[in-house]
Motif scaffolding. Structure first.
Motif, PDB file in Angstrom:
ATOM      1  N   CYS A  96      -7.674 -14.649  49.239  1.00  0.00           N
ATOM      2  CA  CYS A  96      -7.587 -14.644  47.779  1.00  0.00           C
ATOM      3  C   CYS A  96      -6.411 -15.494  47.336  1.00  0.00           C
ATOM      4  CB  CYS A  96      -7.433 -13.212  47.248  1.00  0.00           C
ATOM      5  SG  CYS A  96      -8.796 -12.126  47.697  1.00  0.00           S
ATOM      6  N   PHE A  97      -6.683 -16.455  46.476  1.00  0.00           N
ATOM      7  CA  PHE A  97      -5.655 -17.322  45.936  1.00  0.00           C
ATOM      8  C   PHE A  97      -5.685 -17.217  44.416  1.00  0.00           C
ATOM      9  CE2 PHE A  97      -6.743 -19.038  50.035  1.00  0.00           C
ATOM     10  CZ  PHE A  97      -5.513 -19.380  50.580  1.00  0.00           C
ATOM     11  N   PHE A  98      -4.516 -17.029  43.824  1.00  0.00           N
ATOM     12  CA  PHE A  98      -4.398 -16.944  42.369  1.00  0.00           C
ATOM     13  C   PHE A  98      -3.306 -17.899  41.922  1.00  0.00           C
ATOM     14  CE2 PHE A  98      -5.996 -12.772  43.629  1.00  0.00           C
ATOM     15  CZ  PHE A  98      -7.051 -12.605  42.753  1.00  0.00           C
ATOM     16  N   ASN A  99      -3.598 -18.658  40.886  1.00  0.00           N
ATOM     17  CA  ASN A  99      -2.534 -19.450  40.299  1.00  0.00           C
ATOM     18  C   ASN A  99      -1.616 -18.544  39.483  1.00  0.00           C
ATOM     19  OD1 ASN A  99      -4.113 -18.863  38.121  1.00  0.00           O
ATOM     20  ND2 ASN A  99      -4.495 -20.970  37.521  1.00  0.00           N
ATOM     21  N   PRO A 100      -0.422 -18.988  39.131  1.00  0.00           N
ATOM     22  CA  PRO A 100       0.542 -18.105  38.466  1.00  0.00           C
ATOM     23  C   PRO A 100       0.023 -17.513  37.167  1.00  0.00           C
ATOM     24  CG  PRO A 100       1.625 -20.073  39.274  1.00  0.00           C
ATOM     25  CD  PRO A 100       0.155 -20.290  39.473  1.00  0.00           C
ATOM     26  N   LEU A 101      -0.731 -18.286  36.372  1.00  0.00           N
ATOM     27  CA  LEU A 101      -1.228 -17.771  35.094  1.00  0.00           C
ATOM     28  C   LEU A 101      -2.206 -16.622  35.308  1.00  0.00           C
ATOM     29  CD1 LEU A 101      -1.561 -17.897  32.030  1.00  0.00           C
ATOM     30  CD2 LEU A 101      -3.295 -19.678  32.372  1.00  0.00           C
ATOM     31  N   LEU A 102      -3.175 -16.816  36.201  1.00  0.00           N
ATOM     32  CA  LEU A 102      -4.165 -15.768  36.447  1.00  0.00           C
ATOM     33  C   LEU A 102      -3.518 -14.536  37.063  1.00  0.00           C
ATOM     34  CD1 LEU A 102      -7.104 -14.906  36.398  1.00  0.00           C
ATOM     35  CD2 LEU A 102      -7.400 -15.990  38.634  1.00  0.00           C
ATOM     36  N   ARG A 103      -2.575 -14.747  37.960  1.00  0.00           N
ATOM     37  CA  ARG A 103      -1.901 -13.612  38.590  1.00  0.00           C
ATOM     38  C   ARG A 103      -1.115 -12.804  37.563  1.00  0.00           C
ATOM     39  NH1 ARG A 103       3.185 -12.625  40.742  1.00  0.00           N
ATOM     40  NH2 ARG A 103       3.218 -11.181  42.514  1.00  0.00           N
ATOM     41  N   ARG A 104      -0.445 -13.487  36.656  1.00  0.00           N
ATOM     42  CA  ARG A 104       0.341 -12.787  35.639  1.00  0.00           C
ATOM     43  C   ARG A 104      -0.554 -12.037  34.655  1.00  0.00           C
ATOM     44  NH1 ARG A 104       5.394 -12.798  33.172  1.00  0.00           N
ATOM     45  NH2 ARG A 104       5.338 -12.697  30.896  1.00  0.00           N
ATOM     46  N   ILE A 105      -1.671 -12.652  34.254  1.00  0.00           N
ATOM     47  CA  ILE A 105      -2.594 -11.990  33.330  1.00  0.00           C
ATOM     48  C   ILE A 105      -3.201 -10.744  33.969  1.00  0.00           C
ATOM     49  CG2 ILE A 105      -4.808 -12.254  32.142  1.00  0.00           C
ATOM     50  CD1 ILE A 105      -4.065 -15.114  31.548  1.00  0.00           C
ATOM     51  N   VAL A 106      -3.627 -10.869  35.243  1.00  0.00           N
ATOM     52  CA  VAL A 106      -4.200  -9.713  35.939  1.00  0.00           C
ATOM     53  C   VAL A 106      -3.168  -8.602  36.076  1.00  0.00           C
ATOM     54  CG1 VAL A 106      -5.118  -8.953  38.157  1.00  0.00           C
ATOM     55  CG2 VAL A 106      -5.948 -11.061  37.134  1.00  0.00           C
ATOM     56  N   ARG A 107      -1.934  -8.963  36.335  1.00  0.00           N
ATOM     57  CA  ARG A 107      -0.883  -7.956  36.501  1.00  0.00           C
ATOM     58  C   ARG A 107      -0.609  -7.229  35.190  1.00  0.00           C
ATOM     59  NH1 ARG A 107       5.116  -8.645  36.896  1.00  0.00           N
ATOM     60  NH2 ARG A 107       5.921  -6.859  38.055  1.00  0.00           N
ATOM     61  N   ILE A 108      -0.489  -7.955  34.087  1.00  0.00           N
ATOM     62  CA  ILE A 108      -0.158  -7.329  32.804  1.00  0.00           C
ATOM     63  C   ILE A 108      -1.330  -6.507  32.285  1.00  0.00           C
ATOM     64  CG2 ILE A 108       0.429  -7.806  30.403  1.00  0.00           C
ATOM     65  CD1 ILE A 108       1.989 -10.222  31.338  1.00  0.00           C
ATOM     66  N   LEU A 109      -2.539  -7.072  32.306  1.00  0.00           N
ATOM     67  CA  LEU A 109      -3.698  -6.346  31.798  1.00  0.00           C
ATOM     68  C   LEU A 109      -4.097  -5.198  32.725  1.00  0.00           C
ATOM     69  CD1 LEU A 109      -5.942  -9.214  30.379  1.00  0.00           C
ATOM     70  CD2 LEU A 109      -4.355  -7.715  29.168  1.00  0.00           C
ATOM     71  N   GLY A 110      -3.919  -5.385  34.031  1.00  0.00           N
ATOM     72  CA  GLY A 110      -4.219  -4.290  34.953  1.00  0.00           C
ATOM     73  C   GLY A 110      -3.306  -3.102  34.736  1.00  0.00           C
ATOM     74  N   LEU A 111      -2.037  -3.359  34.531  1.00  0.00           N
ATOM     75  CA  LEU A 111      -1.117  -2.249  34.257  1.00  0.00           C
ATOM     76  C   LEU A 111      -1.377  -1.637  32.890  1.00  0.00           C
ATOM     77  CD1 LEU A 111       1.184  -0.882  35.779  1.00  0.00           C
ATOM     78  CD2 LEU A 111       2.774  -2.219  34.405  1.00  0.00           C
ATOM     79  N   PHE A 112      -1.814  -2.448  31.940  1.00  0.00           N
ATOM     80  CA  PHE A 112      -2.180  -1.901  30.630  1.00  0.00           C
ATOM     81  C   PHE A 112      -3.362  -0.940  30.757  1.00  0.00           C
ATOM     82  CE2 PHE A 112      -4.974  -2.313  26.892  1.00  0.00           C
ATOM     83  CZ  PHE A 112      -4.145  -1.764  25.931  1.00  0.00           C
ATOM     84  N   SER A 113      -4.359  -1.309  31.525  1.00  0.00           N
ATOM     85  CA  SER A 113      -5.505  -0.417  31.736  1.00  0.00           C
ATOM     86  C   SER A 113      -5.093   0.843  32.485  1.00  0.00           C
ATOM     87  CB  SER A 113      -6.593  -1.157  32.518  1.00  0.00           C
ATOM     88  OG  SER A 113      -6.972  -2.348  31.863  1.00  0.00           O
ATOM     89  N   PHE A 114      -4.240   0.693  33.470  1.00  0.00           N
ATOM     90  CA  PHE A 114      -3.740   1.859  34.198  1.00  0.00           C
ATOM     91  C   PHE A 114      -3.008   2.820  33.267  1.00  0.00           C
ATOM     92  CE2 PHE A 114      -0.252   3.854  36.572  1.00  0.00           C
ATOM     93  CZ  PHE A 114      -0.970   4.579  37.505  1.00  0.00           C
ATOM     94  N   GLY A 115      -2.214   2.276  32.353  1.00  0.00           N
ATOM     95  CA  GLY A 115      -1.507   3.123  31.398  1.00  0.00           C
ATOM     96  C   GLY A 115      -2.438   3.838  30.430  1.00  0.00           C
TER      97      GLY A 115
END
Length: 345
Positions: A96-115
């Motif tokens: 799995c390879f993610f560019n910085p933009l996609l990795r950051r978006i997944v991290r922020i939105l994933g934690l938002f959904s978790f919350g």
């Protein structure tokens, strides 16, 4: 760690589903006082009849933050060119390879959904344990005060068979503290507001970010007022829900996301500016040799900065005067001049 996070996310989704749509965790059956006026408000109808129904509430608390975060991240990449030159980041082994933009978006939105799911779990757990009634509880319960022997307002009824109304509606009326819609609305609003405050950078006006933050917080406040005005929750239920959602959002942003990495981003901008030559070293101020008597003999005194007089003194200490010659007796008949000091014996 990626697989562990996926398992943890799936666990929160399943647990929130059981709290929201099943009877896995029975609600505590709390009693009531006879003729309690705080629980005798008229029934406002089902949640779908509210001015903020679930079909409007849930898209509002999910779509608006997602759109705000996506627009903010894309605009950051377009404005800041340092993101374009970064290499790919391996997220899971070599697959799995993610560019910085996609990795950051997944991290922020994933934690938002978790919350969001954590807010549902926390609010549902408190509702199950407390079993506090809604303001319209007695309108749905329809107790027979004569059969219960109610003679005063101070008489407490604790029988689980005191209600004669619809069991499903009574079950929902016992889950009022804290208000789950208020908790979800506060979580979504605070999370998005902190993102706008810490990440977005607006030049030219100081009122853009405060106005945007107030626009994001206003739906949450309006939702709390409507819950109280429609007799669906007490003011304390709404207050507890707001504090719960806001606390979860602040904890995730500050302790887990480290303020969305705003400090590291600022350091990266500074490094990028230094690499591009935007930040230049200050030119030293030349000082005439006449003003520095201690270094008159140096030939490069005009390039020494004026702000370092102590360093100058350390590099070129003033010459101490030679001590007077002393007489050291070597032999009884010969005196040799010397620069040392000795005591006579």
């Amino acid at each position: 760690m990626l697989y562990f996070q996926l398992v943890l996310m799936a666990g929160t989704v399943i647990l929130s589903y059981h709290f929201e749509y099943t009877d896995t965790f029975p609600v505590h059956s709390q009693g009531f006082f006879c003729y309690d006026s705080t629980l005798s408000k008229p029934y406002p109808g089902p949640e779908s009849a509210s001015r903020v129904p679930p079909r409007l509430l849930y898209p509002l608390i999910t779509v608006l933050p997602v759109l705000t975060i996506l627009l903010g991240e894309v605009s950051t990449v377009l404005i800041n060119p340092r993101w374009r030159s970064r290499e790919k980041i391996i997220s899971c082994g070599d697959c799995c390879f993610f560019n910085p933009l996609l990795r950051r978006i997944v991290r922020i939105l994933g934690l938002f959904s978790f919350g969001l799911f954590c807010t549902v779990i926390f609010a549902g757990a408190v509702q199950t344990v407390t079993g506090n009634q809604a303001p319209h509880f007695l309108s749905l319960c329809r107790p027979n005060y004569t059969a219960l022997g109610c003679k005063s307002h101070m008489q407490y009824i604790s029988s689980p068979y005191a209600c004669n109304g619809d069991p499903d509606l009574i079950h929902e009326a016992r889950k009022a503290f804290p208000s789950k819609p208020a908790a979800l609305g506060a979580y979504s609003a605070v999370y998005t507001t902190m993102y706008v405050t810490l990440v977005l950078k607006v030049k030219g006006s100081r009122l853009v970010k405060p106005s945007l933050c107030l626009a994001l917080l206003s739906p949450s406040w309006l939702l709390c007022l409507l819950r109280v005005a429609e007799y669906r929750n007490h003011w304390r239920d709404v207050l507890a829900g707001t504090i719960t959602g806001a606390a979860i959002a602040v904890f995730l942003v500050t302790c887990v996301l480290n303020n969305f990495g705003s400090s590291s981003a600022e350091e990266g901008d500074l490094i990028q500016k230094e690499q591009e030559g935007v930040i230049e070293a200050e030119n030293p101020v030349p000082i005439p040799c006449e003003k520095l008597s201690v270094i008159k003999s140096t030939s490069n005194c005009d390039i020494i900065p004026q702000s370092h007089p102590k360093r100058i003194l350390e590099v070129h200490p003033p010459m101490s005067p030679a001590p007077p010659p002393c007489l050291v007796p070597v032999t009884p008949d010969v005196l040799i001049p010397s620069n040392c000091i000795s005591s006579q014996v």
